[in-house]
Each structure stands twice: as structure tokens, then as C-alpha cells.
Design an enzyme around this catalytic site. Sequence first.
Site, PDB file in Angstrom:
ATOM      1  N   HIS A   1      -6.452   7.533  12.383  1.00  0.00           N
ATOM      2  CA  HIS A   1      -6.693   6.080  12.331  1.00  0.00           C
ATOM      3  C   HIS A   1      -7.687   5.733  13.442  1.00  0.00           C
ATOM      4  O   HIS A   1      -7.736   6.416  14.475  1.00  0.00           O
ATOM      5  CB  HIS A   1      -5.348   5.393  12.576  1.00  0.00           C
ATOM      6  CG  HIS A   1      -5.339   3.909  12.465  1.00  0.00           C
ATOM      7  ND1 HIS A   1      -5.804   3.089  13.466  1.00  0.00           N
ATOM      8  CD2 HIS A   1      -4.883   3.081  11.495  1.00  0.00           C
ATOM      9  CE1 HIS A   1      -5.638   1.818  13.116  1.00  0.00           C
ATOM     10  NE2 HIS A   1      -5.082   1.790  11.909  1.00  0.00           N
TER      11      HIS A   1
ATOM     12  N   ASP B   1       0.033  10.511  17.634  1.00  0.00           N
ATOM     13  CA  ASP B   1       0.088   9.146  17.117  1.00  0.00           C
ATOM     14  C   ASP B   1       1.258   9.087  16.132  1.00  0.00           C
ATOM     15  O   ASP B   1       1.175   9.591  15.012  1.00  0.00           O
ATOM     16  CB  ASP B   1      -1.242   8.818  16.425  1.00  0.00           C
ATOM     17  CG  ASP B   1      -1.225   7.447  15.746  1.00  0.00           C
ATOM     18  OD1 ASP B   1      -0.144   6.829  15.663  1.00  0.00           O
ATOM     19  OD2 ASP B   1      -2.292   7.016  15.283  1.00  0.00           O
TER      20      ASP B   1
ATOM     21  N   GLN C   1       2.945   6.142  12.043  1.00  0.00           N
ATOM     22  CA  GLN C   1       3.514   6.277  10.694  1.00  0.00           C
ATOM     23  C   GLN C   1       4.672   7.268  10.703  1.00  0.00           C
ATOM     24  O   GLN C   1       5.693   7.030  10.060  1.00  0.00           O
ATOM     25  CB  GLN C   1       2.441   6.751   9.694  1.00  0.00           C
ATOM     26  CG  GLN C   1       1.263   5.799   9.527  1.00  0.00           C
ATOM     27  CD  GLN C   1       1.620   4.509   8.788  1.00  0.00           C
ATOM     28  OE1 GLN C   1       2.638   4.428   8.090  1.00  0.00           O
ATOM     29  NE2 GLN C   1       0.788   3.499   8.941  1.00  0.00           N
TER      30      GLN C   1
ATOM     31  N   LYS D   1       5.473  -1.801  12.493  1.00  0.00           N
ATOM     32  CA  LYS D   1       5.637  -0.910  11.333  1.00  0.00           C
ATOM     33  C   LYS D   1       7.070  -0.389  11.262  1.00  0.00           C
ATOM     34  O   LYS D   1       7.508   0.109  10.244  1.00  0.00           O
ATOM     35  CB  LYS D   1       4.667   0.265  11.416  1.00  0.00           C
ATOM     36  CG  LYS D   1       3.196  -0.147  11.307  1.00  0.00           C
ATOM     37  CD  LYS D   1       2.307   1.056  11.272  1.00  0.00           C
ATOM     38  CE  LYS D   1       0.909   0.780  11.757  1.00  0.00           C
ATOM     39  NZ  LYS D   1       0.100  -0.030  10.848  1.00  0.00           N
TER      40      LYS D   1
ATOM     41  N   CYS E   1      -8.717   1.562   8.152  1.00  0.00           N
ATOM     42  CA  CYS E   1      -9.040   1.949   9.540  1.00  0.00           C
ATOM     43  C   CYS E   1      -9.141   3.465   9.669  1.00  0.00           C
ATOM     44  O   CYS E   1      -8.650   4.046  10.654  1.00  0.00           O
ATOM     45  CB  CYS E   1      -7.997   1.415  10.523  1.00  0.00           C
ATOM     46  SG  CYS E   1      -7.909  -0.356  10.581  1.00  0.00           S
TER      47      CYS E   1
HETATM   48  N1  PLP Z   1      -2.250   4.870  13.945  1.00  0.00           N
HETATM   49  C1  PLP Z   1      -1.881   4.840  12.657  1.00  0.00           C
HETATM   50  C2  PLP Z   1      -1.660   6.128  11.933  1.00  0.00           C
HETATM   51  C3  PLP Z   1      -1.710   3.624  12.011  1.00  0.00           C
HETATM   52  O1  PLP Z   1      -1.343   3.601  10.723  1.00  0.00           O
HETATM   53  C4  PLP Z   1      -1.921   2.423  12.741  1.00  0.00           C
HETATM   54  C5  PLP Z   1      -1.807   1.107  12.066  1.00  0.00           C
HETATM   55  O2  PLP Z   1      -2.205   0.956  10.930  1.00  0.00           O
HETATM   56  C6  PLP Z   1      -2.285   2.510  14.084  1.00  0.00           C
HETATM   57  C7  PLP Z   1      -2.437   3.738  14.654  1.00  0.00           C
HETATM   58  C8  PLP Z   1      -2.513   1.268  14.921  1.00  0.00           C
HETATM   59  O3  PLP Z   1      -1.362   0.542  15.071  1.00  0.00           O
HETATM   60  P1  PLP Z   1      -1.421  -0.910  15.774  1.00  0.00           P
HETATM   61  O4  PLP Z   1      -2.500  -1.672  15.048  1.00  0.00           O
HETATM   62  O5  PLP Z   1      -0.084  -1.469  15.546  1.00  0.00           O
HETATM   63  O6  PLP Z   1      -1.743  -0.694  17.201  1.00  0.00           O
END
Ligand code: PLP
Length: 406
Positions: free
Chosen positions: A122, A199, A202, A225, A364
Site C-alpha cells: 500500500h 504492515d 489488513q 479497519k 493506494c
Molecule cells: N496498509 C494497508 C495494507 C492498507 O490496506 C491501508 C489502508 O487501506 C494502509 C496501510 C493505511 O492505513 P491508514 O490509512 O488507516 O493509515
Amino acid sequence: MYDVERIRADFPILSREVNGKPLVYLDNGASAQKPRVVIDAITKAYSQEYANVHRGLHYLSNLATDHYENVRGIIARFLGAPDPEEIVFTSGTTEGINLVSYAWAAPRLTAGDEIVLSVLEHHANIVPWHFLRERQGAVLKWVEPEADGSLDPQKVIDAIGPRTKLVAVTQMSNVTGALVDVAAICRGAHDRGVPVLVDGSQGAVHRPVSIPAIGCDFYAITGHKLYGPSGSGAIWIARERMAEMRPFLGGGDMIRDVGRDTVTYADPPMRFEAGTPGIVQQIGFGAALEYLMALGMENVAAHEADLRDYAMARFKGLNWLNIQGTSPGKGAIFSLTLDGAAHAHDISTVLDKKGVAVRAGTHCAMPLMEHLGVTATCRASFGLYNTRAEVDRLVEALELCHELFG
Ligand code: PLP
């Protein structure tokens, strides 16, 4: 026994209609809906127990501080992490990864040093490393996924060279649901003396997490999430790594002493939590994690695996539907394209008219989109309250798209 109808009743929004149809909410990958316990915790915190934390000596400030600080322990328990002091509160994964980039990585990188990333990432796990590329000459080394969308841990390990300072990798793709064996990556990276950031945005939502079993150095999660409020989150940081970090944001709460020419800092984790935090957001996040632990993440995982298998079986009959990434054991996240000229935005608009909420776009994850050779997909991402009947509703709506655009 996992009673999905009883669970659905915990989420007030799920009983509403959208465009005259019962809502089918399949945009959990972007953000999940909130159970009543979270909404109640937020309401109670604001209506009965609100004050700023850490500063006051009055009753309400102490109460709010207790409830807020208690969440550190809840997060640690949810992650199987032994020490709540290794939890830094953040506004979400994005802030957590930026913290690591600025406070840990930037001071130890010189031009030509490498960060190993996968193409599944992401933007939250890409752009903070681009900052180091732009500002300090860091080199981003990309590991390609396999044809089925999975990531071979050995390829990540093999990408590590003498100048690699960090491996930064997702546990689960937010686009395809591909699961990454982050424990194997951590073992290989640590054998080479390289720390690993995972990360968990998910990954932590869809299955039980055990930080000791993963063996990483940094593990970032995002509250919204995980059925908690937006603006909540945390990053788990191994004590040795925390000790190596310089402060990130400066301000109140993160200091011990401030003079005209001197400043000293609070001990971690508060050293990394400047200013008034998301007090009520984190209290709501704690309520969400308690809710998830009461359901049992292994039960959530089993329910979602059933939805994934059922959806895959239903999709099989649709020869005009393309699923991006079909790796075995993947999560119940489906990035879909249709044969023909229909754009993902048109498909999602038709689905919306049928009450089915999905996300359309690049999610993203532009490097992954480029790798897949698509400009956009329509993503249906399932959560703990979705049902087989909702898979059927999705399929019906996709069939309508095929009729309209096919
Ligand atoms: N990493 C992953 C795999 C994600 O799906 C997301 C959000 O869509 C993020 C990072 C970023 O999360 P946040 O926007 O809550 O900081």
C-alpha cells in the site's frame, strides 16, 4: 458457534437501506463498520468521562487517563505482545510507518543503502521510503509477486544485500487478499542482521496475530479497519528498536524537561506520542479489540474463509469475470475486472444502485496495479459480519453489469 446473524445485530448500520435496497457492505478493506460497543464506548467517554489525559490531577483527567492507558494493554493482548510499553499509539498505520521512517530509518541511512519492499505494498508502506530515497539517496529494492499474486518469502530474503537496512512488507495485500509468510521473511532477514517492518493493516483484521510467532521488529495496525474509530491505531516496536529511535513529533507529553537551551525526553513509548492524542478514538479502539477477542479471531478467520470459498465457487461460473490474484489461502478480498470496456467506476456505480458497496480504483497500490496490467479494479472486501447471501447479492449485481456493459 459463530452466529453471524447475532453478530450483524451488533452493527446498527447494517440494518439500513441504500438506494432502496438492504445494504451489502463489502468495502471493509477501506474501513469497517462499528459495533454498538464501540459507539457506546465513544458516547460514554464523551458524555461521562472526558478530559485531557496525563496532565490533570482532577478526577476526570485521571479517569480518562486510566481508560486511555488501559488500551495499550488491550492492544498488546490482541497482538500477543508481552509488553504494553512496546505499543506506541498512532492515528493509524500511515502514521506508524512514517514514525519508523523518520525516527528509526532516516538517521541510520546513507546514500546507496537499501530498503527491500514488495510490489504488493500500500502507498502507506511505499511513500515514507520514497521520502528517504528523495532526501537521502536510499535505494528501494522491489520484489515482484508470483503469477497467482502470492509473494515468495525466499525472493524477499534473496533481495537482501549488504547495504539493506530494512525490509518493509505487508502481511496481506489490500488489493488481492494475498497472504504473506512474514514469519519466514523475518527469520531470513534476521539471519542477515536486517530488521523487518510488517504492515498489519489488513493481516490483523482477518486472522489471529502473534508478534512473537512473526518475530518482526515493527508491526503497524490501524483501528478503523479493526472495527474501531477512524484516527486510532498503534505500532508495536521491539524494545531494542525503540531505544534506537530519535523522537519524531515534538511537543507536550513527549518530554521530561524543557529549558531555554535544553530539552530531555520522556521514556518510550510516550517519547513518540507528542501532543494531545486521540483519547476517545483509542478508547473506542480498545472496545473494538475487546469485541474481536470475545468473538475469537480464529472464528472470524474461519467464517471469512467460508465466505472466500463460497465466493470463489460462485465466481467460477462467470467466465467474463477476472479475479486479480488467486493465491491459495488468500483472504476474502477480491479485486475484480470484467471483460469488455466497463470501467471499475461504472461497475461500482451499478453495484451501488443495487445496495452493494465496493471500492473502485487503484486502492493506494499503484505499483501493484501496474504489475497486474490494470488501471483500476472493483474491490469487494468481506468482513466478519458478511454472509453467503451477500455473496449472492454481489454476484447478481455483477451479472447485471455484464448484461449492461458486456
Ligand atoms: N496498509 C494497508 C495494507 C492498507 O490496506 C491501508 C489502508 O487501506 C494502509 C496501510 C493505511 O492505513 P491508514 O490509512 O488507516 O493509515
